[in-house]
Design a protein around this motif. Structure first.
Motif, PDB file in Angstrom:
ATOM      1  N   ARG A  26      -2.742  -0.208 -11.464  1.00 50.44           N
ATOM      2  CA  ARG A  26      -3.967  -1.717 -12.022  1.00 50.44           C
ATOM      3  C   ARG A  26      -2.863  -1.479 -13.601  1.00 50.44           C
ATOM      4  NH1 ARG A  26      -5.039  -2.645  -7.784  1.00 50.44           N
ATOM      5  NH2 ARG A  26      -6.985  -2.208  -7.159  1.00 50.44           N
ATOM      6  N   GLY A 110      -2.126 -12.246  -5.683  1.00 51.04           N
ATOM      7  CA  GLY A 110      -1.785 -11.543  -5.606  1.00 51.04           C
ATOM      8  C   GLY A 110      -0.495 -10.608  -4.816  1.00 51.04           C
ATOM      9  N   TYR A 111       0.138  -9.423  -4.797  1.00 49.58           N
ATOM     10  CA  TYR A 111       1.517  -9.383  -4.452  1.00 49.58           C
ATOM     11  C   TYR A 111       0.273  -8.218  -2.776  1.00 49.58           C
ATOM     12  CZ  TYR A 111       1.299  -4.698  -6.888  1.00 49.58           C
ATOM     13  OH  TYR A 111       0.311  -4.190  -6.768  1.00 49.58           O
ATOM     14  N   MET A 305       2.611 -10.153 -11.217  1.00 53.63           N
ATOM     15  CA  MET A 305       1.478 -10.753 -10.660  1.00 53.63           C
ATOM     16  C   MET A 305       0.586  -8.884 -10.664  1.00 53.63           C
ATOM     17  SD  MET A 305       0.626 -13.055  -9.614  1.00 53.63           S
ATOM     18  CE  MET A 305       1.752 -14.615  -9.077  1.00 53.63           C
ATOM     19  N   PRO A 306      -0.537  -9.491 -10.319  1.00 51.92           N
ATOM     20  CA  PRO A 306      -1.861  -8.450 -10.449  1.00 51.92           C
ATOM     21  C   PRO A 306      -1.689  -8.483  -8.996  1.00 51.92           C
ATOM     22  CG  PRO A 306      -3.015 -10.475 -11.549  1.00 51.92           C
ATOM     23  CD  PRO A 306      -1.352 -11.082 -10.947  1.00 51.92           C
ATOM     24  N   VAL A 308      -3.945  -7.983  -7.495  1.00 42.47           N
ATOM     25  CA  VAL A 308      -5.076  -8.802  -6.920  1.00 42.47           C
ATOM     26  C   VAL A 308      -5.075  -9.727  -7.314  1.00 42.47           C
ATOM     27  CG1 VAL A 308      -7.479  -8.792  -5.189  1.00 42.47           C
ATOM     28  CG2 VAL A 308      -5.978  -7.111  -4.933  1.00 42.47           C
ATOM     29  N   THR A 309      -5.877 -11.313  -7.251  1.00 42.19           N
ATOM     30  CA  THR A 309      -6.246 -12.189  -8.587  1.00 42.19           C
ATOM     31  C   THR A 309      -7.523 -12.677  -8.221  1.00 42.19           C
ATOM     32  OG1 THR A 309      -5.359 -13.926  -7.619  1.00 42.19           O
ATOM     33  CG2 THR A 309      -3.597 -12.913  -8.296  1.00 42.19           C
ATOM     34  N   ALA A 381       6.711 -12.873  -7.230  1.00 41.99           N
ATOM     35  CA  ALA A 381       5.250 -11.668  -8.230  1.00 41.99           C
ATOM     36  C   ALA A 381       5.993 -11.437  -9.359  1.00 41.99           C
ATOM     37  CB  ALA A 381       5.403 -10.545  -7.039  1.00 41.99           C
ATOM     38  N   PRO A 385       3.244 -14.361 -13.666  1.00 45.67           N
ATOM     39  CA  PRO A 385       1.999 -15.815 -13.281  1.00 45.67           C
ATOM     40  C   PRO A 385       1.739 -16.604 -13.974  1.00 45.67           C
ATOM     41  CG  PRO A 385       1.016 -13.002 -13.826  1.00 45.67           C
ATOM     42  CD  PRO A 385       1.903 -13.542 -14.681  1.00 45.67           C
TER      43      PRO A 385
END
Lengths: 679, 62
Positions: A26, A110-111, A305-306, A308-309, A381, A385
C-alpha cells in the motif's frame, strides 16, 4: 523423485511471495518486477502441471497418431511445421490490439484486479479454450469452430455460431478503428506515418508479385526500412508550418478515411495491399513485442498507479461500471478471448507435426498473449495516475483544457499540474494528449517511457510515434482482413437465400457484401466518434461482451467434444471457466441494457437524453440520433446474449442426452492413422 | 541455390512465421507424392498461396 520437483517448489514459493507483495503493498510505488515475477511464475506452473494434465489425462494426446499435416500434406496449408516456428506464427495470429488496449483501460481500477484476472483467467480459462479448440480441430482435419459446432451439436447451433461470429466482427472492427481515430486525430505526425504505409504496402505487393515473385523477406525488409523512414519523416511534416495543415485531420475525417480504405482494401486483389500489410505487421509485431519485453525486464519501472483505485465502485471516467463484472469484460484478450477459437481452428491445426505440439502452441501461445497484456498493464501503471486519467478520460469530463483537467483530476485525489500535462504532450511531439481515449496513446506514452529509459533518453517523441504506428499498423491490418472475412461470411449466409449471392467470385456480390460489412462497422465507428463521451465508453464494453460470449460458445463446443469422447468426468475443465464467463458476461450485458444509471445503462441513457430534449437543453435532431444509437446498442447486446443462451441450451440438451445414455457418446473424429515419423 | 542449407532453413522459418509456405518443400512433396503432376513456377506457387490464404476463414485476431 523429490529432487525433480524441488525447482518447481522454489518457483511456487517465489511466485507466492510476489503475489503477496502485490496484494499487500500500500502507498509508495512498487517495482514492476513483482508483477512480472508473479505472472511468469504462475504461467510456468500452469504450463508445467495443468497443461500437462490436460494433454495427457483429459485429451489423451498421442504422438503415434498422425496429424492432419502428415496425412493430408499438400505442401501449402497442410504442412508439418517445426513447433517453435508454428508457435511464433500462431502467436502473431492471435495477439493484436486486444491484449494491448483492454488492460490499459482496466487500469482505472488499479493494477491489481487486471493482473489477477489476466493471470488466473488465462491459466484456467483462456489457454484451456485455445488448447481444446486446437485439439478438437486437429482431430477433425482442421475443421473450423462453426463446422465443429454443426457436426457435434447440430446445424442450428452451427448457424447461430456463424451469426455470432459475424456480428462480433462488425463490433470488433468498429472499436479497433475508433482506437486508431482517437490516436490520430489532430496528429499530423501520426497521420503522415500511417498514410505512408499504404504506398509502402503497394510497393511490397508489386515487388512480391511482379518483380521478384515470392521474395517475401526481401520485400518485408524494404518495407520495414521505408516504414522507419516514414516515421522520421513524420516529425519533419509535423514541424513544418506549410505541410502540417495537410495532415491535420479531425476525428470524423479520419473515420471516413478508414471506412473508404476498408472498402477499397476489401475489393482489391489481396496481393496488392492486404498480403504485404500482413507481412509488415507480423514482423513489426513480433519485433516490437520482443523489444518491449526486453525493455521492461531491463528497466523494471516503478508502478505509480495504486493497486486498487476508488473507481471499483463504478464511478470511473474511462468506462462505467463496477469491478464485477466490468473488469472481466474490459479485459477479454489476454485472459480469455473467444476470437482465438477461430484462429485455433483455422491455419494452425493444419501445420502441427505431432499431437503433443498442440500443448506448446495452444496453451503456451495463449500464455504468451497474456504476458503481452501484462506488459501493457505495466506500461499503463508506470504513468502517474494523474497523467493516465488525463489521457484516458473523455474530453467532456475533463472540461477541455489542461487547467480544467488538472482541476478535475485533483478532485479524484490524484495530483497533476497543467504544466505536467502540457509538458508531456510537447515531449512526445503532440499539441495535446487530453482525452485521447482508447488506450493506444497512453500505452504509447508508457512504451516510449520504457524504450527511452532502456535504449537512451531524448528520443521520447520518436518512440511515442513508433508505438502509435505499431498499433495503428496492425489494427488497420485487422480492419482489412476482418472486412474481407466478414464479406465471405455474409456471402455464404446470403447464398442460402439466393444462390448467386453466395458466389464469392461474382463481382457484384463481392462489392455488395463488402459495402454492407463496411457500412456495418462504419456506422458504429461514426457513432463512436460523434459520441460526446468519446465512444470507447459504450463500444469497448460491447466488444468485450461479444468476445466473451463467443468464448462461451467455444467452451460449449469444447465441453461437447469432451463429453462425446467419453471424458465426461473431466468436463469441469471447460465447465468451470464457462460458468464464470457466463456469470460475468451476462451480468455485464444485463447492466449495460437495463441499469438505471444513465452512465451505465443504454436504455437509461436514452431516457435521460429524452428528458434533455424535453427540457430544451439538447437539440432535437442530435438527441434523436443519440437515442437511436442507445437503443441499437441495447438491441445488439440483447442479440449477443440470446444467441449465447441458445447455444448453451442446445449444447446442454446434447450433454444430457449422452449422459443419460439416450444417445451414444461418439465424437466425429477422423479415424486413427499410425504416424510414419520415427520416434 | 541461395546460401547454405542452414541459412535457407532460417529464412524459410521466418517466412513461415508470417504464414508463407516453403516452395522447395512443396516441390519435393510433388515429386515424391504426385510425380505425374507438373511443377508450378515459384510465381504460380506464390499466387495460389495468396489466393488460398486470405479466403473465408479469419487468420488474425484482434
Amino acid at each position: 523423485m523429490f529432487l525433480k520437483y524441488i525447482g518447481w517448489l522454489f518457483l511456487a514459493v517465489a511466485g507466492a511471495i510476489a503475489w503477496g507483495m502485490l496484494a499487500l503493498h500500500r502507498g509508495e510505488t512498487i517495482s514492476a518486477a513483482w508483477l512480472v515475477l508473479a505472472a511468469v511464475g504462475t504461467y510456468l506452473l500452469g504450463y508445467r502441471f495443468y497443461s500437462r494434465f490436460l494433454a495427457n489425462r483429459v485429451f489423451g494426446l498421442n504422438d503415434r497418431r498422425a496429424t492432419p499435416a502428415e496425412r493430408l500434406m499438400n505442401g501449402r496449408d497442410f504442412v508439418p511445421t517445426s513447433r517453435w516456428v508454428l508457435f511464433g506464427h500462431h502467436f502473431a495470429a492471435i495477439a493484436g490490439a486486444g491484449p494491448l488496449v483492454g488492460p490499459v483501460l482496466a487500469a482505472q481500477f488499479g493494477y491489481l484486479p487486471g493482473t489477477i484476472w489476466l493471470v488466473f483467467g488465462v491459466v484456467l480459462g483462456g489457454a484451456v479454450q485455445d488448447f481444446i479448440i486446437l485439439f478438437g480441430s486437429m482431430r477433425r482435419d482442421g475443421k473450423s469452430l462453426g463446422q465443429m459446432a454443426k457436426e457435434e451439436t447440430g446445424p442450428a447451433t452451427g448457424l447461430l455460431a456463424m451469426v455470432a461470429v459475424l456480428s462480433i466482427m462488425v463490433i470488433l472492427l468498429a472499436v479497433l478503428a475508433l482506437v486508431v481515430v482517437n490516436a490520430l486525430k489532430d496528429s499530423p505526425w501520426g497521420v503522415f506515418t500511417i498514410l505512408c504505409t499504404i504506398p509502402i504496402a503497394f510497393l511490397m505487393g508489386f515487388w512480391m508479385k511482379a518483380w521478384r515473385p515470392g521474395r517475401t523477406l526481401e520485400a518485408s525488409a524494404i518495407g520495414v526500412a521505408l516504414l522507419l523512414l516514414a516515421l522520421v519523416g513524420g516529425r519533419y511534416v509535423a514541424e513544418s508550418p506549410s505541410l502540417a495543415p495537410y495532415f491535420t485531420a479531425s476525428g470524423l475525417t479520419i473515420a471516413y478515411g478508414i471506412i473508404g480504405y476498408g472498402f477499397i482494401a476489401s475489393v482489391l486483389p489481396v496481393w496488392m495491399l492486404l498480403c504485404p500489410r500482413d507481412y509488415l505487421s507480423t514482423f513489426m509485431k513480433i519485433g516490437t513485442i520482443l523489444l518491449l519485453a526486453l525493455g521492461i525486464l531491463f528497466v523494471l519501472p516503478p508502478l505509480k498507479m495504486p493497486a486498487v483505485t476508488q473507481f471499483i465502485d463504478g464511478t470511473g471516467p474511462v468506462f462505467a461500471g463496477k469491478l464485477f463484472p466490468f473488469a472481466f469484460i474490459t479485459i477479454a484478450c489476454g485472459a480469455i478471448s473467444g476470437f482465438h477459437a477461430l484462429v485455433a481452428s483455422g491455419t494452425t491445426p493444419k501445420m502441427l507435426t505431432r499431437e503433443s505440439d498442440a500443448r506448446l502452441i495452444g496453451y503456451g501461445g495463449m500464455l504468451m498473449e497474456s504476458f503481452v497484456a501484462i506488459m501493457a498493464l505495466c506500461a499503463a501503471a508506470l504513468l502517474d495516475p494523474g497523467i493516465y486519467f488525463a489521457i484516458n478520460s473523455p474530453l467532456a469530463t475533463l472540461g477541455g483544457n489542461a487547467n480544467s483537467a488538472a482541476e478535475v483530476i485533483r478532485g479524484w485525489g490524484f495530483t497533476v499540474t497543467p504544466q505536467q500535462i502540457e509538458g508531456l504532450a510537447a515531449s512526445v511531439g503532440e499539441k495535446t494528449l487530453l482525452g485521447r481515449t482508447g488506450g493506444a496513446p497512453s500505452l504509447a506514452v508508457g512504451m516510449a517511457h520504457i524504450f527511452s529509459s532502456a535504449f537512451g533518453a531524448g528520443l521520447m517523441a520518436l518512440w511515442y510515434h513508433f508505438a502509435i504506428m505499431f498499433e495503428a499498423l496492425f489494427i488497420l491490418t485487422t480492419v482489412d482482413t476482418g472486412t474481407r472475412v466478414g464479406r465471405f461470411m455474409l456471402q455464404e449466409l446470403a447464398g442460402h437465400i439466393w444462390r448467386p449471392l453466395g458466389r464469392t467470385s461474382w463481382y457484384p456480390s463481392t462489392v455488395l457484401a463488402s459495402a454492407l460489412i463496411v457500412a456495418g462497422w462504419g456506422y458504429f465507428l461514426v457513432q463512436g466518434v460523434l459520441d460526446p463521451l468519446g465512444g470507447i465508453n459504450s463500444l469497448w464494453p460491447l466488444f468485450g461482451i461479444s468476445n466473451q460470449l463467443l468464448a462461451a460458445v467455444a467452451l460449449c463446443v469444447g465441453t461437447t467434444i469432451l463429453i462425446k469422447s467419453g471424458k465426461a468426468r473431466y468436463a469441469w475443465v471447460t465447465l468451470l471457466p464457462l460458468a464464470w464467463l457466463l456469470a460475468a458476461t451476462l451480468t455485464a450485458g444485463w447492466e449495460k441494457v437495463f441499469a438505471e444509471d444513465p452512465r451505465l445503462g443504454f436504455l437509461a441513457h436514452a431516457a435521460a437524453v429524452g428528458e434533455q430534449i424535453a427540457a430544451g437543453t439538447m437539440e432535437a435532431g442530435r438527441g434523436a440520433r443519440l437515442i437511436f444509437n442507445d437503443r441499437l446498442d441495447a438491441a445488439v447486446t440483447m442479440v449477443f446474449m440470446v444467441v449465447t443462451v441458445l447455444v448453451l441450451l442446445s449444447s446442454a440438451r446434447e450433454w444430457l442426452l449422452i449422459l443419460t445414455r439416450r444417445k451414444p457418446a461418439k465424437a466425429q473424429e477422423s479415424p486413427f492413422v499410425e504416424t510414419a515419423y520415427a520416434g | 541455390m541461395r546460401g547454405s542449407a542452414t541459412w535457407r532453413r532460417i529464412l524459410s522459418g521466418i517466412r513461415r512465421l508470417a504464414g508463407m509456405p516453403d516452395y522447395t518443400v512443396y516441390v519435393e512433396h510433388l515429386q515424391r507424392a504426385h510425380p505425374d503432376r507438373s511443377i508450378p513456377s515459384e510465381r504460380q506457387f506464390y499466387e495460389d498461396f495468396v489466393r488460398a490464404r486470405y479466403g473465408d476463414a479469419p487468420t488474425r485476431c484482434c
